[in-house]
Design an enzyme around this catalytic site. Sequence first.
Site, PDB file in Angstrom:
ATOM      1  N   ILE A  83       4.018   2.729 -10.080  1.00  0.00           N
ATOM      2  CA  ILE A  83       3.682   1.508 -10.109  1.00  0.00           C
ATOM      3  C   ILE A  83       2.861   1.371 -11.434  1.00  0.00           C
ATOM      4  O   ILE A  83       2.878   0.323 -12.485  1.00  0.00           O
ATOM      5  CB  ILE A  83       2.965   0.870  -9.108  1.00  0.00           C
ATOM      6  CG1 ILE A  83       3.872   0.730  -7.803  1.00  0.00           C
ATOM      7  CG2 ILE A  83       2.392  -0.397  -9.345  1.00  0.00           C
ATOM      8  CD1 ILE A  83       3.003   0.480  -6.619  1.00  0.00           C
ATOM      9  N   ASN A 123      -4.984   0.690 -10.964  1.00  0.00           N
ATOM     10  CA  ASN A 123      -3.802   1.079 -10.349  1.00  0.00           C
ATOM     11  C   ASN A 123      -4.083   2.611  -9.862  1.00  0.00           C
ATOM     12  O   ASN A 123      -3.422   2.762  -8.594  1.00  0.00           O
ATOM     13  CB  ASN A 123      -2.879   0.933 -11.157  1.00  0.00           C
ATOM     14  CG  ASN A 123      -1.556   1.813 -10.787  1.00  0.00           C
ATOM     15  OD1 ASN A 123      -0.772   1.184  -9.774  1.00  0.00           O
ATOM     16  ND2 ASN A 123      -1.421   2.962 -11.129  1.00  0.00           N
ATOM     17  N   ALA A 124      -4.699   3.510 -10.337  1.00  0.00           N
ATOM     18  CA  ALA A 124      -4.788   4.740  -9.708  1.00  0.00           C
ATOM     19  C   ALA A 124      -5.240   4.868  -8.436  1.00  0.00           C
ATOM     20  O   ALA A 124      -6.074   4.257  -7.986  1.00  0.00           O
ATOM     21  CB  ALA A 124      -5.909   5.587 -10.570  1.00  0.00           C
ATOM     22  N   LYS A 148      -3.808  12.194   7.314  1.00  0.00           N
ATOM     23  CA  LYS A 148      -4.070  12.988   8.547  1.00  0.00           C
ATOM     24  C   LYS A 148      -4.829  12.444   9.658  1.00  0.00           C
ATOM     25  O   LYS A 148      -5.514  11.112   9.306  1.00  0.00           O
ATOM     26  CB  LYS A 148      -5.130  14.013   8.018  1.00  0.00           C
ATOM     27  CG  LYS A 148      -4.644  15.548   7.784  1.00  0.00           C
ATOM     28  CD  LYS A 148      -4.379  16.428   8.681  1.00  0.00           C
ATOM     29  CE  LYS A 148      -3.876  17.754   8.153  1.00  0.00           C
ATOM     30  NZ  LYS A 148      -2.618  17.832   7.578  1.00  0.00           N
ATOM     31  N   LEU A 194      -7.539  11.374  11.884  1.00  0.00           N
ATOM     32  CA  LEU A 194      -8.812  11.042  11.792  1.00  0.00           C
ATOM     33  C   LEU A 194      -9.357  12.590  12.504  1.00  0.00           C
ATOM     34  O   LEU A 194     -10.451  13.183  11.840  1.00  0.00           O
ATOM     35  CB  LEU A 194      -9.319   9.782  12.469  1.00  0.00           C
ATOM     36  CG  LEU A 194     -11.092   9.906  11.999  1.00  0.00           C
ATOM     37  CD1 LEU A 194     -11.133   9.592  10.724  1.00  0.00           C
ATOM     38  CD2 LEU A 194     -11.373   8.356  12.669  1.00  0.00           C
ATOM     39  N   ASN A 223      -2.646   2.006   9.408  1.00  0.00           N
ATOM     40  CA  ASN A 223      -1.329   2.662   9.323  1.00  0.00           C
ATOM     41  C   ASN A 223      -1.925   3.971  10.124  1.00  0.00           C
ATOM     42  O   ASN A 223      -3.065   4.521   9.696  1.00  0.00           O
ATOM     43  CB  ASN A 223      -0.865   2.825   8.107  1.00  0.00           C
ATOM     44  CG  ASN A 223       0.497   3.412   8.285  1.00  0.00           C
ATOM     45  OD1 ASN A 223       1.217   3.545   9.057  1.00  0.00           O
ATOM     46  ND2 ASN A 223       1.219   3.962   7.169  1.00  0.00           N
ATOM     47  N   TYR A 238      -7.314   5.924   3.999  1.00  0.00           N
ATOM     48  CA  TYR A 238      -6.471   5.077   2.814  1.00  0.00           C
ATOM     49  C   TYR A 238      -6.782   3.480   3.239  1.00  0.00           C
ATOM     50  O   TYR A 238      -7.102   2.674   2.356  1.00  0.00           O
ATOM     51  CB  TYR A 238      -5.213   5.446   2.998  1.00  0.00           C
ATOM     52  CG  TYR A 238      -4.265   4.695   1.760  1.00  0.00           C
ATOM     53  CD1 TYR A 238      -4.290   5.014   0.431  1.00  0.00           C
ATOM     54  CD2 TYR A 238      -3.148   3.690   2.176  1.00  0.00           C
ATOM     55  CE1 TYR A 238      -3.592   4.529  -0.466  1.00  0.00           C
ATOM     56  CE2 TYR A 238      -2.537   3.388   1.297  1.00  0.00           C
ATOM     57  CZ  TYR A 238      -2.536   3.582  -0.051  1.00  0.00           C
ATOM     58  OH  TYR A 238      -1.682   2.869  -1.052  1.00  0.00           O
ATOM     59  N   LYS A 288      -8.543   0.670   0.865  1.00  0.00           N
ATOM     60  CA  LYS A 288      -7.623  -0.340   0.230  1.00  0.00           C
ATOM     61  C   LYS A 288      -8.242  -1.732   0.948  1.00  0.00           C
ATOM     62  O   LYS A 288      -8.216  -2.739   0.295  1.00  0.00           O
ATOM     63  CB  LYS A 288      -6.261  -0.172   0.781  1.00  0.00           C
ATOM     64  CG  LYS A 288      -5.598   0.847  -0.064  1.00  0.00           C
ATOM     65  CD  LYS A 288      -5.575   0.827  -1.505  1.00  0.00           C
ATOM     66  CE  LYS A 288      -4.903   1.753  -2.269  1.00  0.00           C
ATOM     67  NZ  LYS A 288      -5.130   1.556  -3.654  1.00  0.00           N
ATOM     68  N   THR A 348       8.616   4.713  -4.964  1.00  0.00           N
ATOM     69  CA  THR A 348       7.943   5.358  -6.075  1.00  0.00           C
ATOM     70  C   THR A 348       7.811   6.654  -5.404  1.00  0.00           C
ATOM     71  O   THR A 348       8.355   7.029  -4.307  1.00  0.00           O
ATOM     72  CB  THR A 348       6.550   4.966  -6.203  1.00  0.00           C
ATOM     73  OG1 THR A 348       5.915   5.148  -4.999  1.00  0.00           O
ATOM     74  CG2 THR A 348       6.303   3.278  -6.623  1.00  0.00           C
TER      75      THR A 348
END
Length: 449
Positions: free
Chosen positions: A221, A290-291, A297, A299, A349, A355, A359, A390
């Site tokens: 991206i 963007n990085a 995993k 939790l 998710n 993650y 986010k 991607t």
Amino acid sequence: MSDKYLEIANSALGKKIFNAVGLPDPVPLLREDATQPHKLSGQLLLGESLGAVFAKSIGAFVESAGIKRYSESLEGRGHLVFDASGIANAQQSTQLHSFFSQHLKSLAPSGRVIVIGHKPSALRDTEHAAIQRGLVGFVKSLAKEIGRKGATANLVFVDNGGDRALEGPIRFLLSAGSAFMNAQVLTVATPVAALADSKDVDWAKPLAGKTVLVTGAARGIGLAISQTMARDGAVVIGVDVPQSQDDLAAAMKAIGGLSLPLDITDADAPERLRGFCSAHSPTLHAVVHNAGVTRDKMLSRMTAHQWDLLMQINFDAVQRINKALLQTELLDDGGKIIGIASISGIAGNIGQTNYGFSKAAIIGMVEALAEPCAARGITINGVAPGFIETQMTAAIPFFTRQMGRRLSSLGQGGLPVDVAEVIGFFVSPQAAGINGNMVRVCGQSLLGA
Ligand code: NAD
């Protein structure tokens, strides 16, 4: 990576088989023509409710932008735009039903539905505010109805003072660049900096003379964002880890950009980055954070290292870079900060507590910084990509990958360029009224909807 299902569904034989067995048959989306980006064409029907206040200015702009405008019915097929700002109670909502039930058959494949309303919190009348909020449910439902033909529906809420800045979002939503942005709400408010007039913008190179910084620019991206900004005339400073410096250098050379191999989590990264930018340009127009990485995993089995590393890249480095830039006047008046969140930060998710947390924190950053940035003439906005084709998503197991694609109303995954085009709009000369927005670029994925 190619989507074989989409290819087969659009072959002559595939169409017959898919129709016969009732499989979803998504259509390839129309995207910007590289030789004529941002060019608007076709026709639209502009409707308005009684007491609507925005349609007049939209009508005038659309005609000068190259789209043929009708007010009674279309000759053939095109886009449908409806100013619903006057709808203040249930009886008046009939006007919305009447317009769309009558004209939906004229919507072009890959056409656009745009509904315009008042931002509810900007209204004093509580019934008017409540029913304007209802437009969100209307647009999201309509988007599900029309998505199979590649068409999208989006809502623009106008906040106090936002009427002056309405042209930018309408122009973008009517363009091919908004192909994968579906069922979203954009809020447009008083511009925080000078707002360009459409007639004064060179749409072949709207970012000419601007320098933009993109992290994670070597691939995926970030590469698409860099290419899109360069197409629009910007000089791109691309950052990526030293291990990717050959790819980064090749990518930046191809677009006339500058490469800075750097791990953004390094202690001195923000200062080095700021120093590099100011050595090449007195001002920076935009920074695109963007990085990002995943370290999935459950939790119970996630190590502290997996957690910390991800948080440092996806969140901490972003904060430190913002602080370093905002300590100076490097970001120009009208400058832009862009965060990249994810649907995982909205819906959550499995296996992505780290993650999803990082986010969602990026969403928080956009919300928290919107006001202080506006006070300095800077806007901050973000995108939350859904399933984008991607290397990151190519690593997902086959069946999960297919699910990810088909779960959107458009029946397919997006391309990196789809995310890049939305960011291109956020940093464009007509986006000074867009601040604190977080837009999902997901084709209306069911996840987190
Ligand atoms: P990618 O893995 O293909 O590219 C990420 C880039 O960031 C790589 O070039 C990588 O080297 C670089 N990078 C990683 N750590 C870095 C560091 N410490 N310093 C400098 N550069 C670093 O990922 P992508 O799919 O292109 O994703 C880009 C962004 O979009 C990420 O923030 C990701 O979380 C987000 N996103 C992607 C998707 C998707 O479907 N691909 C969906 C939602 C959100």
